[in-house]
Design an enzyme around this catalytic site. Sequence first.
Site, PDB file in Angstrom:
ATOM      1  N   GLU A  77       0.836  -1.208   0.000  1.00 48.24           N
ATOM      2  CA  GLU A  77       0.000   0.000   0.000  1.00 48.24           C
ATOM      3  C   GLU A  77       0.867   1.253   0.000  1.00 48.24           C
ATOM      4  OE1 GLU A  77      -3.118  -0.007  -0.370  1.00 48.24           O
ATOM      5  OE2 GLU A  77      -3.705  -2.076   0.110  1.00 48.24           O
ATOM      6  N   ARG A 108     -17.430  -0.599   7.184  1.00 50.33           N
ATOM      7  CA  ARG A 108     -18.629  -1.137   6.524  1.00 50.33           C
ATOM      8  C   ARG A 108     -19.256  -2.265   7.336  1.00 50.33           C
ATOM      9  NH1 ARG A 108     -19.138  -4.957   2.869  1.00 50.33           N
ATOM     10  NH2 ARG A 108     -16.911  -5.132   2.475  1.00 50.33           N
ATOM     11  N   CYS A 136      -7.375  -2.447   8.619  1.00 55.14           N
ATOM     12  CA  CYS A 136      -6.048  -2.440   7.994  1.00 55.14           C
ATOM     13  C   CYS A 136      -5.544  -1.012   7.801  1.00 55.14           C
ATOM     14  CB  CYS A 136      -6.076  -3.188   6.654  1.00 55.14           C
ATOM     15  SG  CYS A 136      -6.248  -4.973   6.874  1.00 55.14           S
ATOM     16  N   HIS A 181      -1.366  -5.718   1.587  1.00 54.78           N
ATOM     17  CA  HIS A 181      -2.569  -6.556   1.508  1.00 54.78           C
ATOM     18  C   HIS A 181      -2.258  -7.798   0.665  1.00 54.78           C
ATOM     19  CE1 HIS A 181      -5.652  -3.442   2.884  1.00 54.78           C
ATOM     20  NE2 HIS A 181      -6.052  -4.552   3.466  1.00 54.78           N
TER      21      HIS A 181
HETATM   22  N1  PCA Z   1      -8.203  -7.255   6.453  1.00 57.72           N
HETATM   23  C1  PCA Z   1      -9.084  -6.190   6.915  1.00 57.72           C
HETATM   24  C2  PCA Z   1      -8.874  -6.112   8.395  1.00 57.72           C
HETATM   25  C3  PCA Z   1      -8.124  -7.337   8.788  1.00 57.72           C
HETATM   26  C4  PCA Z   1      -7.678  -7.946   7.520  1.00 57.72           C
HETATM   27  O1  PCA Z   1      -6.939  -8.917   7.411  1.00 57.72           O
HETATM   28  C5  PCA Z   1      -8.867  -4.871   6.170  1.00 57.72           C
HETATM   29  O2  PCA Z   1      -8.445  -4.883   5.005  1.00 57.72           O
HETATM   30  O3  PCA Z   1      -9.129  -3.806   6.748  1.00 57.72           O
END
Ligand code: PCA
Length: 212
Positions: free
Chosen positions: A80, A90, A143, A165
């Site tokens: 990111e 959400r 996240c 991610h």
């Molecule tokens: N993904 C979520 C929160 C925890 C995770 O593994 C997110 O993208 O916010």
Amino acid sequence: MKKVLITGFEPFGGASINPALEAVKKLDGAELDGGVIVTCEVPVTRYDALKAISEAIEAHQPSYVITVGQAAGRNAITPERVAINMDDFRIPDNGGNQPIDEPIDEEGPAAYFSTLPIKAITRKLQENGIPCQVSNTAGTFVCNHVFYGIQHFLRDTDIGHGFIHIPLLPEQAAATDQPSMSLDTIVEGLRLAAQATLENKKDISEGAGQIC
Ligand code: PCA
């Protein structure tokens, strides 16, 4: 020997598995050229997540921190670029919190950029045959909350930090039309991301922008 702290979230949203947690279990203690990976498990709960990671930073004193979470729908590992000062959930987190349009830190700036070499990470994974793309949004759930909160926590230090991610595992996506990636590929991708971080104190300059 430099330490790279890689953190992984527990399952959330009623799921029983989170690839981030499965990956960090396999990465704990992995040796890098010039470093070692240490790990920690993170609750998917507003503020508790920041507490767990900041305590792990105090305990391990890492040179770099890579926070990792799952992103359903992504077909690649995605470092990111930017964290925003905004909680807009959400769905409720695992503590039942569902803030709408609330700042993560009242006094903080609107956004922080990753201090990981995201372009060098992307190139290293691609060169090793692992799908990887820079992402320009970490969402507005836990996240992004962790990405922003840990950047804020580390703002006056020289500890680099960024968020990555990762896609769903095949078993999570089997009965859906979502893309997925094997755990072995995710683990190797995160190991290479840590290695690229150690090798590139300064990021490389390479185009990875998007046209909307
Ligand atoms: N993904 C979520 C929160 C925890 C995770 O593994 C997110 O993208 O916010």
